[in-house]
Scaffold this active site. Sequence first.
Site, PDB file in Angstrom:
ATOM      1  N   LEU B  43       0.824  -1.207   0.000  1.00 21.84           N
ATOM      2  CA  LEU B  43       0.000   0.000   0.000  1.00 21.84           C
ATOM      3  C   LEU B  43       0.856   1.254   0.000  1.00 21.84           C
ATOM      4  O   LEU B  43       0.649   2.168  -0.787  1.00 21.84           O
ATOM      5  CB  LEU B  43      -0.927   0.007   1.209  1.00 21.84           C
ATOM      6  CG  LEU B  43      -2.106  -0.955   1.098  1.00 21.84           C
ATOM      7  CD1 LEU B  43      -2.946  -0.897   2.364  1.00 21.84           C
ATOM      8  CD2 LEU B  43      -2.969  -0.620  -0.103  1.00 21.84           C
ATOM      9  N   GLY B  45       4.166   1.585  -0.651  1.00 22.85           N
ATOM     10  CA  GLY B  45       5.111   1.632  -1.761  1.00 22.85           C
ATOM     11  C   GLY B  45       4.435   1.940  -3.085  1.00 22.85           C
ATOM     12  O   GLY B  45       4.862   2.835  -3.826  1.00 22.85           O
ATOM     13  N   HIS B 266      -1.846 -10.658  17.149  1.00 29.09           N
ATOM     14  CA  HIS B 266      -3.264 -10.544  16.819  1.00 29.09           C
ATOM     15  C   HIS B 266      -4.056 -11.652  17.502  1.00 29.09           C
ATOM     16  O   HIS B 266      -3.677 -12.816  17.435  1.00 29.09           O
ATOM     17  CB  HIS B 266      -3.435 -10.629  15.301  1.00 29.09           C
ATOM     18  CG  HIS B 266      -4.775 -10.190  14.830  1.00 29.09           C
ATOM     19  ND1 HIS B 266      -5.913 -10.899  15.092  1.00 29.09           N
ATOM     20  CD2 HIS B 266      -5.159  -9.105  14.127  1.00 29.09           C
ATOM     21  CE1 HIS B 266      -6.946 -10.252  14.563  1.00 29.09           C
ATOM     22  NE2 HIS B 266      -6.514  -9.165  13.971  1.00 29.09           N
ATOM     23  N   ARG B 330      -6.652  -5.226  20.438  1.00 30.25           N
ATOM     24  CA  ARG B 330      -5.930  -6.466  20.140  1.00 30.25           C
ATOM     25  C   ARG B 330      -4.985  -6.921  21.236  1.00 30.25           C
ATOM     26  O   ARG B 330      -4.952  -8.093  21.588  1.00 30.25           O
ATOM     27  CB  ARG B 330      -5.131  -6.279  18.853  1.00 30.25           C
ATOM     28  CG  ARG B 330      -6.036  -6.146  17.674  1.00 30.25           C
ATOM     29  CD  ARG B 330      -5.282  -5.911  16.411  1.00 30.25           C
ATOM     30  NE  ARG B 330      -6.235  -5.891  15.306  1.00 30.25           N
ATOM     31  CZ  ARG B 330      -5.910  -5.618  14.061  1.00 30.25           C
ATOM     32  NH1 ARG B 330      -4.666  -5.332  13.752  1.00 30.25           N
ATOM     33  NH2 ARG B 330      -6.827  -5.630  13.123  1.00 30.25           N
TER      34      ARG B 330
END
Lengths: 268, 636
Positions: B43, B45, B266, B330
């Site tokens: 995303l 780059g 996560h 999380r």
Amino acid sequence: MGGGTGKNLNLKLHVWRQKGPNVEGQFVTYDAPGISTEMSFLEMLDVVNERLAEKGEEGIAFDHDCREGICGTCGIVIDGRPHGPRPRTTTCQLHMRSFADGDELVLEPWRAKGFPIVKDLMVDRGSLDRIIATGGFITAPTGTIPDANAIPVPKENADIAMDAAACIGCGACVAACPNASAMLFTAAKITHLAMFPQGQPERSSRALRMVAQMDAEGFGSCTNHGECESACPKGIRVEFIARMNADFVVAQVTKGRREAQAGDSSAG
Amino acid sequence: MDLKSNIPSGPIEQKWSKHKFEMKLVNPANKRKYDVIMVGSGLAGASGAASMAELGYNVACFCYQDSPRRAHSIAAQGGINAAKNYRNDGDSVYRLFYDTVKGGDFRAREGNVHRLAEISVKIIDQCVAQGVPFAREYGGLLDNRSFGGAQVSRTFYARGQTGQQLLLGAYQALERQIGLGSVKMFPRHEMQELIVVDGRARGIVTRDMVTGEVETHLADAVCLATGGYGNVFFLATYAKGCNTTAIWRAYKKGAGFGNPCYTQIHPTCIPVSGDYQSKLTLMSESLRNDGRIWVPKKKGDTRSPGQIPEDERDYYLERKYPSFGNLAPRDIASRAAKQACDDGRGVGPTGLGVYLDFADAIGRLGKGKIEEKYGNLFEMYERITAENPYEVPMRIFPASHYTMGGLWVDYNLQSTIPGLFVLGEANFSDHGANRLGASALMQGLADGYFVIPYTIGNYLAQAPKTKVDKTHPEVKAAEAAVDARTKKLLGIKGKKTPMAFHRELGKIMWEYCGMARNEEGLATALEKIPALREEFWKNVSVLGTPGEVNQSLEQAGRVADFLELGELMCRDAKERRESCGGHFREEYQDDGEAKRDDEKFCHVAVWEYQGDGKTPTRNVEPLEFENVHLATRSYK
Ligand code: FES
């Protein structure tokens, strides 16, 4: 090695080994004993490769990355079927429980003129990127653009767009097609972008340019076998090809008319 | 080490506008004369490379995958946050800013986070203009959902494939520039070295992963958008190829490394099933909107879930955090799962799992509705586990998923090496010590579409325009270092595969530097890792030759870097004698809740390389909170 909670399988693999693009390849047979049914197909290959490495033999080269069915990197033809026996499942998501003890499996790379072999089971799919580069986009340079909700899009259209946009660009459709056609891949992108108001201005030029590039890359034409749809791990539908053909025909007609008009005016 | 954050002065809401006005510009006609390198095509780059090329810069973009479209951003499932307030539920830029600062447990820079929240709004506009097929409502407007750790619905999504669709949008913009000749794309190229000349980043050395050729690429500035380093744990939700090599090389060339110990574990991943396991698969956090997490109340209860009556179940998140319940952030949800399992109440064959149960939601909404919302995730779960989550609860367990740490950057995304910019997950970023759900995509795209196009110009306009050619001694030295390393790896001819070393490192990291850490464990890890590294350099077996596709060589190079990075992570975790966000030190807690020490640790720790075998220096950038006041983070 092995372990886990599943049963163990003893398999025989006939794997296509090819040092590089310009050398001849051949099938090599490997025994793969003690493979847990809980392993993914690529984990099975990891195990085979680790065992080869322990013997000082070079592992089987295969492409993979996400191993969760979304990046489109993996792809092996297993017993003649791209991504293997399970419908709507990429090679990396296929698990060994789909196979039985004593199975012999044939592993080959995608075979198509548009996908030269790089090594063993790896191929070069740069042709698909080049098809996108010719028109698989909406021209919207970063900058001042209208509010996202300024243009409502009917939910049905957005849903169709999403169905088409789910393509992961793995190339299984090409590998499955007797003509090695990239129609399903190209049609999916054309359909995705044609479903939005923003996609309309370039709709015709997009179809013309992407189809032209597809031909230039050496992909075959579509003769309605439908193998692509059954091989597609993301359930991309052949009906998108019909949509693309319709766009293409319209684009050709309008292009013809425009060229004729241009000819007229320059003559006058 | 100069750690000036360069946060503009003035009120928080005006900093970015003011800075945009004050930054120097490169004349449009001159932009062509500047070469910029972008390493990575995810995303950050892809969006950065495309946007800079649109402005007129000459961009070269590199990725190790066979196509830029495959970068691991593609795997993000849940969504992207934006403070659009389309729901009229009280969201605002300020609220997104506030939530992110608090969610990060007060370990991020306020100025950066506010800019991120401001830009979030434009990202959605940009993506829609590109044709990203976000979910819509029947009226044709965009749909939203609420997502881990937020009490407003500000998450935009595209089924369970949001990352894929956002990446394809950026990829298509990138391909357009490739087609126009403004970006030159180098797929299957891996960065091996950074070239620094006169103190400035001037290029990279890469290895062509097909031919093995070592190549030098020079430029006026270098951007790294190479993602996170969570694969240090071996088992992680990352793609197999994700690695730390690019940022590690930059670190060893002088770029400061910020907060390496901040990793996100996560809470909802599919548990490990065997010792052949190669990766872990995430089940989107969005499932926590409808699924209820529980374990049996009794230790070692081996009954099947259906046989455990309601009053013998412990819905521990609902019990401990009544106002957020199953949607607790999380780090908190992961820790709670670990505590339940440590307590002997974990489920599944390994005892390392908890249930995520949809029975209530199916009863309430019907199976059809659940299928519509999560069908693809349920299918994915079934494919991997051969269990049907419509009938039996899913089993989930935490796994390494994201790294908040990364190369230190200032407000302009510039590292401590002038001319070296770092974007997306690769930088130490805006998430502090814990990232909220749906914020990674936001940050990646903010950096790429809307920050770097401005700040790169500001740098280039002021940097001296000198020429470097391939005969420069620094270039030669960088190339020689790459060659030497390859030769060394191939020459060891040991007995153990790179993967075997990676697994071992992963075990050490997970045990001592995972969800819970303590002084003694970290000290142990700091002995074990150097020993393992030493063994690696004596006993690794790398087969094949350098001049061809060589996956064993690729892997060995990456593992070698992870073996160094792992040590730095443990060192950083050891020195940070407090708990904050994802960094949980057992000695510093209030009954299982992270206990920060703002007196001593309200800062970014920035590590400075001092040479192989030498202890790196720990520098600090103090953090100031002028808008969101330091407070104990509570989700109760
Ligand atoms: S490895 Fe990504 S789809 Fe299979």
